[in-house]
Design a protein around this motif. Sequence first.
Motif, PDB file in Angstrom:
ATOM      1  N   GLU A  63      82.864 -30.714  16.145  1.00 37.62           N
ATOM      2  CA  GLU A  63      81.514 -30.485  15.621  1.00 37.62           C
ATOM      3  C   GLU A  63      80.636 -31.679  15.966  1.00 37.62           C
ATOM      4  O   GLU A  63      81.102 -32.828  15.987  1.00 37.62           O
ATOM      5  N   TRP A  64      79.359 -31.400  16.224  1.00 36.81           N
ATOM      6  CA  TRP A  64      78.375 -32.439  16.536  1.00 36.81           C
ATOM      7  C   TRP A  64      77.031 -31.971  15.999  1.00 36.81           C
ATOM      8  O   TRP A  64      76.714 -30.775  16.044  1.00 36.81           O
ATOM      9  N   SER A  65      76.233 -32.905  15.500  1.00 39.47           N
ATOM     10  CA  SER A  65      74.884 -32.541  15.057  1.00 39.47           C
ATOM     11  C   SER A  65      73.927 -33.695  15.320  1.00 39.47           C
ATOM     12  O   SER A  65      74.339 -34.845  15.476  1.00 39.47           O
ATOM     13  N   MET A  66      72.636 -33.351  15.368  1.00 46.83           N
ATOM     14  CA  MET A  66      71.592 -34.324  15.621  1.00 46.83           C
ATOM     15  C   MET A  66      70.300 -33.836  14.979  1.00 46.83           C
ATOM     16  O   MET A  66      69.963 -32.657  15.071  1.00 46.83           O
ATOM     17  N   ARG A  67      69.595 -34.731  14.340  1.00 47.85           N
ATOM     18  CA  ARG A  67      68.247 -34.431  13.849  1.00 47.85           C
ATOM     19  C   ARG A  67      67.264 -34.813  14.948  1.00 47.85           C
ATOM     20  O   ARG A  67      67.499 -35.762  15.693  1.00 47.85           O
ATOM     21  N   TYR A  68      66.172 -34.068  15.040  1.00 49.98           N
ATOM     22  CA  TYR A  68      65.183 -34.385  16.057  1.00 49.98           C
ATOM     23  C   TYR A  68      63.784 -34.071  15.549  1.00 49.98           C
ATOM     24  O   TYR A  68      63.597 -33.251  14.657  1.00 49.98           O
ATOM     25  N   THR A  69      62.817 -34.773  16.122  1.00 51.23           N
ATOM     26  CA  THR A  69      61.433 -34.505  15.779  1.00 51.23           C
ATOM     27  C   THR A  69      61.050 -33.144  16.346  1.00 51.23           C
ATOM     28  O   THR A  69      61.570 -32.723  17.372  1.00 51.23           O
TER      29      THR A  69
ATOM     30  N   ALA B 202      61.003 -33.481  22.459  1.00 46.09           N
ATOM     31  CA  ALA B 202      62.392 -33.529  21.995  1.00 46.09           C
ATOM     32  C   ALA B 202      63.285 -32.556  22.750  1.00 46.09           C
ATOM     33  O   ALA B 202      64.508 -32.746  22.808  1.00 46.09           O
ATOM     34  N   LEU B 203      62.712 -31.522  23.344  1.00 44.99           N
ATOM     35  CA  LEU B 203      63.521 -30.489  23.997  1.00 44.99           C
ATOM     36  C   LEU B 203      64.327 -31.026  25.181  1.00 44.99           C
ATOM     37  O   LEU B 203      65.478 -30.623  25.382  1.00 44.99           O
TER      38      LEU B 203
ATOM     39  N   ILE C 208      69.794 -32.509  27.337  1.00 51.27           N
ATOM     40  CA  ILE C 208      70.707 -33.543  27.843  1.00 51.27           C
ATOM     41  C   ILE C 208      71.886 -33.711  26.904  1.00 51.27           C
ATOM     42  O   ILE C 208      73.054 -33.736  27.339  1.00 51.27           O
ATOM     43  N   GLN C 209      71.621 -33.828  25.622  1.00 50.60           N
ATOM     44  CA  GLN C 209      72.705 -34.097  24.679  1.00 50.60           C
ATOM     45  C   GLN C 209      73.641 -32.909  24.503  1.00 50.60           C
ATOM     46  O   GLN C 209      74.854 -33.084  24.374  1.00 50.60           O
ATOM     47  N   VAL C 210      73.112 -31.693  24.503  1.00 49.24           N
ATOM     48  CA  VAL C 210      73.974 -30.511  24.410  1.00 49.24           C
ATOM     49  C   VAL C 210      74.864 -30.422  25.650  1.00 49.24           C
ATOM     50  O   VAL C 210      76.065 -30.198  25.554  1.00 49.24           O
TER      51      VAL C 210
ATOM     52  N   ILE D 262      70.430 -21.582  25.531  1.00 51.18           N
ATOM     53  CA  ILE D 262      70.308 -21.028  24.180  1.00 51.18           C
ATOM     54  C   ILE D 262      69.855 -22.102  23.198  1.00 51.18           C
ATOM     55  O   ILE D 262      68.953 -21.874  22.387  1.00 51.18           O
ATOM     56  N   ALA D 263      70.453 -23.286  23.267  1.00 54.79           N
ATOM     57  CA  ALA D 263      70.041 -24.382  22.376  1.00 54.79           C
ATOM     58  C   ALA D 263      68.577 -24.726  22.594  1.00 54.79           C
ATOM     59  O   ALA D 263      67.820 -24.934  21.631  1.00 54.79           O
ATOM     60  N   ASN D 264      68.154 -24.778  23.851  1.00 49.70           N
ATOM     61  CA  ASN D 264      66.763 -25.078  24.167  1.00 49.70           C
ATOM     62  C   ASN D 264      65.828 -23.992  23.619  1.00 49.70           C
ATOM     63  O   ASN D 264      64.763 -24.294  23.077  1.00 49.70           O
ATOM     64  N   GLU D 265      66.214 -22.751  23.758  1.00 45.92           N
ATOM     65  CA  GLU D 265      65.383 -21.648  23.275  1.00 45.92           C
ATOM     66  C   GLU D 265      65.252 -21.684  21.754  1.00 45.92           C
ATOM     67  O   GLU D 265      64.150 -21.555  21.215  1.00 45.92           O
TER      68      GLU D 265
END
Length: 145
Positions: free
Chosen positions: A17-23, A28-29, A34-36, A56-59
């Motif tokens: 599992e991995w998570s990140m908060r973003y503005t 940020a996209l 890149i990170q995904v 999908i993550a970007n969308e």
Amino acid sequence: MNTIDTTPAVPAAVSLEWSMRYTMTPKALALIRIQVRQRLTLWSWTADDVESAVFIANELAGNAVQHAAMPGHQALMRLALLEDDSLLIDVSDPVAAFPDFGASRAVGPEAEEGRGLSMVRVLGADLWWFLRPNVGKTVRAHLRG
């Protein structure tokens, strides 16, 4: 495709599992993509699956940026690789509604919006959303491995 009041059952146990908060800004996209991509490559997902997951993550993140940005709030991106080699992609934002989630929209060939969730489904992801306990919602895509 419907909203539910609690987090839906996960189809298999979470192995990574991995998570990140973003503005919640368009800038940020690029960082999210890149990170995904890096995270899924580290987890040894196949290249075709990685690019679908990045799209999908970007969308989902782009939808949050466009439709749910609120001052003082961030969004949360979460990836969970399941023991059956499927992947959950969660994007949480501060808005507790998703009014057009199940609607089919007729989109003209020159339109710049309106196809994203359809494309997510074409890539084979199951897609749904659910309310978060304190604020907002989570939109989840499930890609089978």
